[in-house]
Each structure stands twice: as C-alpha cells, then as structure tokens.
Design an enzyme around this catalytic site. Structure first.
Site, PDB file in Angstrom:
ATOM      1  N   ASP A  61     -37.426  27.468 -24.838  1.00  0.00           N
ATOM      2  CA  ASP A  61     -36.496  26.456 -25.022  1.00  0.00           C
ATOM      3  C   ASP A  61     -36.131  26.482 -26.586  1.00  0.00           C
ATOM      4  OD1 ASP A  61     -35.014  24.053 -24.478  1.00  0.00           O
ATOM      5  OD2 ASP A  61     -36.329  22.711 -25.499  1.00  0.00           O
ATOM      6  N   ASP A 120     -40.534  21.748 -24.793  1.00  0.00           N
ATOM      7  CA  ASP A 120     -41.052  20.190 -25.326  1.00  0.00           C
ATOM      8  C   ASP A 120     -41.064  19.228 -24.386  1.00  0.00           C
ATOM      9  OD1 ASP A 120     -38.525  19.897 -25.308  1.00  0.00           O
ATOM     10  OD2 ASP A 120     -38.105  19.412 -27.050  1.00  0.00           O
ATOM     11  N   ASP A 174     -36.748  19.667 -19.642  1.00  0.00           N
ATOM     12  CA  ASP A 174     -37.111  20.923 -18.998  1.00  0.00           C
ATOM     13  C   ASP A 174     -38.231  20.657 -18.126  1.00  0.00           C
ATOM     14  OD1 ASP A 174     -38.891  20.651 -21.232  1.00  0.00           O
ATOM     15  OD2 ASP A 174     -37.741  22.251 -22.460  1.00  0.00           O
TER      16      ASP A 174
HETATM   17  P1  ADP Z   1     -32.027  22.530 -25.728  1.00  0.00           P
HETATM   18  O1  ADP Z   1     -31.883  23.415 -24.455  1.00  0.00           O
HETATM   19  O2  ADP Z   1     -31.686  22.979 -26.910  1.00  0.00           O
HETATM   20  O3  ADP Z   1     -33.624  21.894 -25.744  1.00  0.00           O
HETATM   21  P2  ADP Z   1     -30.952  20.385 -24.107  1.00  0.00           P
HETATM   22  O4  ADP Z   1     -30.653  20.890 -22.777  1.00  0.00           O
HETATM   23  O5  ADP Z   1     -31.918  19.296 -24.387  1.00  0.00           O
HETATM   24  O6  ADP Z   1     -30.848  21.404 -25.382  1.00  0.00           O
HETATM   25  O7  ADP Z   1     -29.408  19.705 -24.596  1.00  0.00           O
HETATM   26  C1  ADP Z   1     -28.314  20.553 -24.463  1.00  0.00           C
HETATM   27  C2  ADP Z   1     -27.212  20.030 -25.354  1.00  0.00           C
HETATM   28  O8  ADP Z   1     -26.615  18.839 -24.769  1.00  0.00           O
HETATM   29  C3  ADP Z   1     -27.572  19.619 -26.820  1.00  0.00           C
HETATM   30  O9  ADP Z   1     -27.214  20.529 -27.590  1.00  0.00           O
HETATM   31  C4  ADP Z   1     -26.428  18.387 -27.113  1.00  0.00           C
HETATM   32  O10 ADP Z   1     -24.989  18.929 -27.290  1.00  0.00           O
HETATM   33  C5  ADP Z   1     -26.463  17.771 -25.678  1.00  0.00           C
HETATM   34  N1  ADP Z   1     -27.317  16.480 -25.721  1.00  0.00           N
HETATM   35  C6  ADP Z   1     -28.282  16.663 -24.827  1.00  0.00           C
HETATM   36  N2  ADP Z   1     -28.928  15.354 -24.927  1.00  0.00           N
HETATM   37  C7  ADP Z   1     -28.181  14.856 -26.025  1.00  0.00           C
HETATM   38  C8  ADP Z   1     -28.213  13.512 -26.527  1.00  0.00           C
HETATM   39  N3  ADP Z   1     -29.066  12.494 -26.064  1.00  0.00           N
HETATM   40  N4  ADP Z   1     -27.141  13.125 -27.398  1.00  0.00           N
HETATM   41  C9  ADP Z   1     -26.187  13.918 -27.929  1.00  0.00           C
HETATM   42  N5  ADP Z   1     -26.119  15.111 -27.170  1.00  0.00           N
HETATM   43  C10 ADP Z   1     -27.095  15.507 -26.353  1.00  0.00           C
HETATM   44 MG    MG Z   2     -35.266  20.738 -25.049  1.00  0.00          MG
END
Ligand code: ADP
Ligand code: MG
Length: 626
Positions: A328, A521, A525
C-alpha cells in the site's frame, strides 16, 4: 533450571554414581541383580510408569513404550544369558533421560527468553486521588480516566498525554532502540517504558483492548496454529512408531523361524531378540518430534524480540516462500504525514477552508485526516460536526454547523455531482465542497520513508522477484513514488474494492509455491490484508484493525522490518528442513545397521541422544535474527 529439572539432574547423577560404584565393587549373583535393578528403577521408574499409563489409555506407541520395552528386554536377556552384564539396559535409560533433561532445559530456556523479551505486561496503573497516587489493577481503569505514569514505569493502558513530556523506550514492542520523544496531545501505547518525565495520560481504551493485551494474546496464541511441517511430523510419528514396533517384532521372530524351517536347527533366539531391541532404541523419533516445534517456537520468539509478531508457525512457513510483495502506499512506503503545500481556487480564507477540512475529518483515522487536523493546529469543538460518513478510497462527508461539507478526491466530487478544478501541482489533492458548492482544494504532500528505497532493494536481494504498489491516490503521485523507490509495477486510482481485485489477479497468475505478501497499514485495506497469502500490517502502534486482519504484525513502521521478517522466516524454515533431513538420514542409517547386527544398543542410544542434542542446538539458532 526449574525444580523438576533440578530433581531430574540429581536422579541422573545419583544413578550414574551408583552405576560406577557397582561396577567397581565385586558383587555377583542375586545381590548384583538386586543392586542393578535398584539403579534401573532409580533412573527409569517414570518412563516405566508412563509406558504403563499409555497402555492403559490405549495409546501404546510412544517413545516411553519404546524405551521401556527395549530396556526391560535388555535386562531380561542379561538375566537369561546369566552374563551379569546389566550395564547396557541401565545405560540406555540413563542416556535417554539425559537427552530428555537437555531437551526440557532447552525448551524452558527459550520459553523464558521469550517471556523475558515480552516482559511488557504492566502490573498496575497509578490514579491520582486527593493529591496522592494510588496503584490499581489496570483492568479496573475505565476509559477516559486520567492515569499518572512516573519515570521508570511501564505505560499500562493506551491513551493521550494530557500534560508532561518525556521520552519513551519502545524497544520491547518495536525492537527499535531509539527512544521516542512525546509531549502533550501525543497518543501513546501501552507497553512502552517511560524514561524521563512524569506524564499524565487520559486513557482511550480499556486494558483488555490496549496494545499490550493484544500483543500478549497474539504471542500466546501463536503456538496453536500449526505449520504444515509440524502437522507432517505428528502424522509421521503416529504411523512411524507402530511401524517400527511391528518391524522389531518381525525382526525378533521371523529370522529365527526361517532358520528353523530351512535348516531344522535350533535358532539363535537371543541374538535376534537383541537386534530387535536395538532396533527399537534406534528408532525412537525424539529428535524430530522435539526439534521441529522448538525451531518454530524459537523463530517466532526471535522475531517478536525484533518487533515482528507472527501469529502462527503456518505463517512463518508461508512467509519464507514469498516471491511477490505488494505494498500500500500511504503510511506504508510513505510517511503518511502530509504537509499542506497550497490552497487553490478557494473563495474563502485559506485558514477557514482548512478549519472546515479539519472538522469534517475529525473522526477519521486516515493519515490525510490526521494531517489536516494537525495543519489546523487548534483544539476543535467536535460537537459542531454531525452525520459523519467516511467513504473508503474517496473521502469524508459530514455536517459542520449544519452545513454539508465534503472533503476528498476527484472521485468523491464526481459522486456528488460537483464540478471541480483539476490541480497542476504534484501532490495529493483534497477537494472541498461546502454547502453543495465547490470550495477549492488543498494540496498536501507526503514524503517517502527514509528506508523505503533500501528496503525494496534488500527485498530483491532476498529473493523477492516482484514488487507492486497499489494506491488510491492519483497516478501522478503514484508514478513518482514508484519510480523513486524502484518498484516494478504500480496501480493507482484504486478504491479499496479495486485493490482486492488487483490482488486477486496477482494471486491467480502466480506459481503455486510462490506466495504473495501484502503490506499495509490496516487503514481501509483490511480486506486485502486477509486475502493475501500473507498479510503484513505495519506500524501497528495503535491500529486494532491491522492487528486483527494481519497474519504478521510489524510494530515499527520502518520498511526494513519487512525484509527482516522474511529473512527470519527463511532462516527458521531452513533450520526445520536441516533438522528433518539430518534426523531422518541418521535414523534410517542406524536402523539399517541395527537390523543387520552391526550396531549395538550403546551405539543406538548414542546416535539417538546425539541427533537430538544437535537438532535442539540447531533449533535454538532460530532465536537469533541474523
Ligand atoms: P492509499 O492506497 O494510498 O493508502 P487510500 O485507499 O486510503 O490510499 O485512499 C485513496 C485516496 O482517497 C486518497 O489518496 C485520498 O485522495 C482519498 N481519501 C481517502 N480517505 C480520505 C480522507 N479521510 N480525507 C480525504 N481524502 C481521502
Ligand atoms: Mg492506506
């Protein structure tokens, strides 16, 4: 050494002493028999008892039975021969007991090692009452109480620091030896040792839900999940022991009968019975039965000392076969600590927009949300926020002061049918909508972890063929991170469900024995963590979801820990295979020699105890990480 081991050692020394004395003094006949029988009982009474109990419980075939039959048989043969040489039966029992003692000492030692390593269980919590401190059972402290942790004490329960500053020693949890500086407002987890200053902590969890309890539970349960090698060994012993018993019986009876039938002469019964008894002593499977679980146990223990918690020996086995590691991005390869680098297209003041963002994010545990709250930097009145809704991989929506506010990526804006402005800067974009209208976006940027690049290179060196990064972030950011780290494959703009689909494809397109690990983390996920052959949760300091869903938990969020975990598992499995092969080869060679009468019982017992001691010593090597 515990009491039982001390007692056993005394018995061994006593029997050995008696054996020497009785061989020096010239006694013969019935007195000699009585003396040697006494020594035999001193050293072997418990084995005879266990063998008897086994027969009564219809679980006849175990190593106690093998030893009892072999030594009683040897004794009987000596009486029958009128040779007066009872040394053999006693020596076999004596060496067997020395082997058993050594083994229990080794197991006890590694077990103690592990509990010393995991010496994180707090005994009490301090509660301030009328100006004085009172020690209470951590179990009795309610969530939201204020506890006091003095320098030198363990943090008993997870919480947030209300006042005071200190540095914490987290080495028992993370294997990381540098202390961590904390101050008011910081979250701290139980199990750390407070080193310098007095701190007051508001507890955020019950003791049973705190990190320290979770970890202890995990370590204690890890031995109940058996690996394939262990299952193989117990199945092997179930078939093997009866097989050698019947084999010995055949060896004692068939050759003399053949002799009788073919030559018509009186057969040499005692020669063949002796060979059969020798065969039984040789066949004792102790080395295997003991050293395999001990190796896994030592491997898991050694890993926990490094801050790597492995939930069972089956995972250790799977992890050793990892050929593809999927990461991730946010919080795993990058620090997940975003800095605001710009506010664009906003009609209102920047600070006002950030305030909205911090408020709407007040309940989320996503690194983005934490960073926005930090950027706002002032205490928030959470009662202004209602109807909070978090959409994984998109963002969050809530009512702030009764007004609909949304914060998230382009996908969220599309979902809400709000036209938004694309951003040209490289960074993660948080688009904001207030009262149903676009209100501009906040550009935040994250940095890769200092050790991430090194970790990817080290994984390649350790035999991992492919590295993949899956992220919900936009392509621009994802490609930049992947390129700077040397990751082979990258997929961006993924919703949590898309990550599952990507991983499924990876799992389908791989060879059977090549395992896929996912490192995350634990924040949105968890499904991928549990789908992967091996789910590794990183930086578990505080995230329950991660501890639940993962098979391996890395307490520290340093990516080099992934490499270390894989190395430890490889080493441990290597030791397991060495022991299996070594023990089986020696065993079958000795059995062959015994059957044709080359090996006598002395040889047999030396081979058995010798193999066991070497296998156990080899197993203990797994305690050390490198
Ligand atoms: P990653 O795969 O990098 O861990 P996530 O799947 O957790 O990312 O989130 C993907 C995208 O969704 C983030 O890059 C962001 O644009 C948006 N996002 C997710 N959660 C939030 C939040 N709490 N506030 C703002 N944007 C969010
Ligand atoms: Mg993440």
């Amino acid at each position: 050494m515990n009491k039982k081991q001390k007692k056993m050692l005394k018995r061994i020394l006593l029997a050995a002493g008696m054996l020497i004395v009785c061989n020096i003094i010239p006694v013969t006949g019935a007195l000699r028999l009585a003396l040697f029988l006494a020594i035999y009982l001193v050293i072997g009474y418990d084995i005879l008892r266990k063998a008897g109990l086994g027969i009564r419980n219809r679980q006849v075939f175990d190593e106690n039975f093998l030893m009892a039959i072999a030594t009683v048989g040897a004794f009987a043969l000596a009486i029958y021969d009128r040779s007066g040489d009872y040394n053999e039966a006693i020596a076999v029992m004596l060496f067997y007991q020395i082997g058993e003692w050594f083994q229990s000492y080794a197991v006890g030692k590694s077990r103690r090692n592990i509990s010393a390593l995991m010496d994180i269980r707090p005994d009490y919590a301090n509660i301030e009452k009328d100006g004085s401190l009172e020690q209470v059972d951590p179990d009795e402290v309610a969530v939201g109480s204020t506890i006091v942790v003095q320098p030198g004490e363990k943090v008993p329960i997870d919480g947030v620091i209300l006042e005071g500053a200190s540095s914490l020693n987290t080495s028992a949890l993370t294997g990381e030896s540098l202390p961590r500086d904390v101050g008011a407002g910081d979250e701290i987890i139980s199990g750390c040792i407070n080193m310098t200053g007095l701190i007051k902590v508001r507890t955020t969890k019950e003791f049973g839900e705190s990190t320290v309890s979770k970890i202890l539970e995990l370590v204690e349960n890890s031995s109940s999940r058996k690996s394939r090698s262990e299952a193989f060994i117990s199945k092997f012993a179930r078939i093997y022991t009866p097989a050698v018993c019947y084999g010995a019986l055949a060896l004692a009876v068939l050759p003399p009968l053949c002799h009788l039938a073919l030559l018509g002469a009186a057969p040499q019964w005692h020669v063949w019975i002796y060979r059969a008894l020798t065969f039984l002593v040789i066949s004792c499977p102790c080395a295997l039965v003991i050293s395999i679980p001990l190796s896994f146990f030592a491997g898991i223990g050694g890993a926990s000392r490094e801050g790597i918690l492995i939930k069972g020996s089956n995972y250790l086995e799977t992890m050793a076969q990892t050929r593809c590691v999927v990461f991730d991005k946010t919080g795993t390869l990058t620090q997940g600590v975003f800095e605001v680098s710009g506010v664009h297209h906003s009609e209102m003041e920047d600070q006002k927009l950030i305030e909205y963002a911090a408020l709407v994010e007040c309940a989320s545990s996503h690194p983005i949300s934490k960073s926005l709250q930090r950027a706002y930097g002032r205490p928030m009145d959470r009662s202004r926020v209602t109807d909070i809704q978090e959409l994984g991989g998109c963002g969050v929506m809530a009512k702030v002061d009764g007004v609909e506010v949304a914060a998230g990526n382009g996908r969220l804006m599309e979902r809400l049918n709000i036209p938004y402005q694309e951003c040209r800067s490289v960074g993660t974009i948080v688009h904001m909508a207030v009262g149903g209208a676009y209100a501009g976006h906040i550009v935040i940027s994250d940095v890769v972890k200092p050790k991430a690049k090194e970790a990817i290179a080290a994984l390649k060196k350790a035999g991992v063929e492919k590295t993949v990064m899956l992220t919900g972030d936009i392509k621009k950011v994802a490609d930049q991170v992947a390129a700077s780290l040397g990751i082979d494959e990258v997929k961006s703009d993924l919703l949590p469900a898309d990550k599952v689909a990507c991983l499924e494809t990876l799992l389908q397109n791989k060879a059977d024995r090549a395992k896929v690990a996912f490192v995350g983390d634990g924040i949105n996920d968890a499904p991928v963590l549990s789908l992967a052959d091996i789910g590794i949760a990183m930086g578990a300091m505080g995230s329950d979801a991660a501890i639940e869903a993962a098979d391996v938990v890395l307490m520290d969020d340093n990516p080099m820990q992934i490499v270390k975990a894989i190395r430890i598992s490889r080493k441990c499995i290597g030791i397991v295979y060495q022991n299996i092969i070594f023990a089986l080869v020696i065993k079958f060679a000795c059995l062959g020699l015994g059957a044709v009468g080359i090996a006598n019982m002395w040889f047999a017992i030396f081979a058995d105890v010798g193999v066991m001691v070497l296998a156990v010593l080899n197993a203990i090597r797994a305690l050390k990480a490198d």
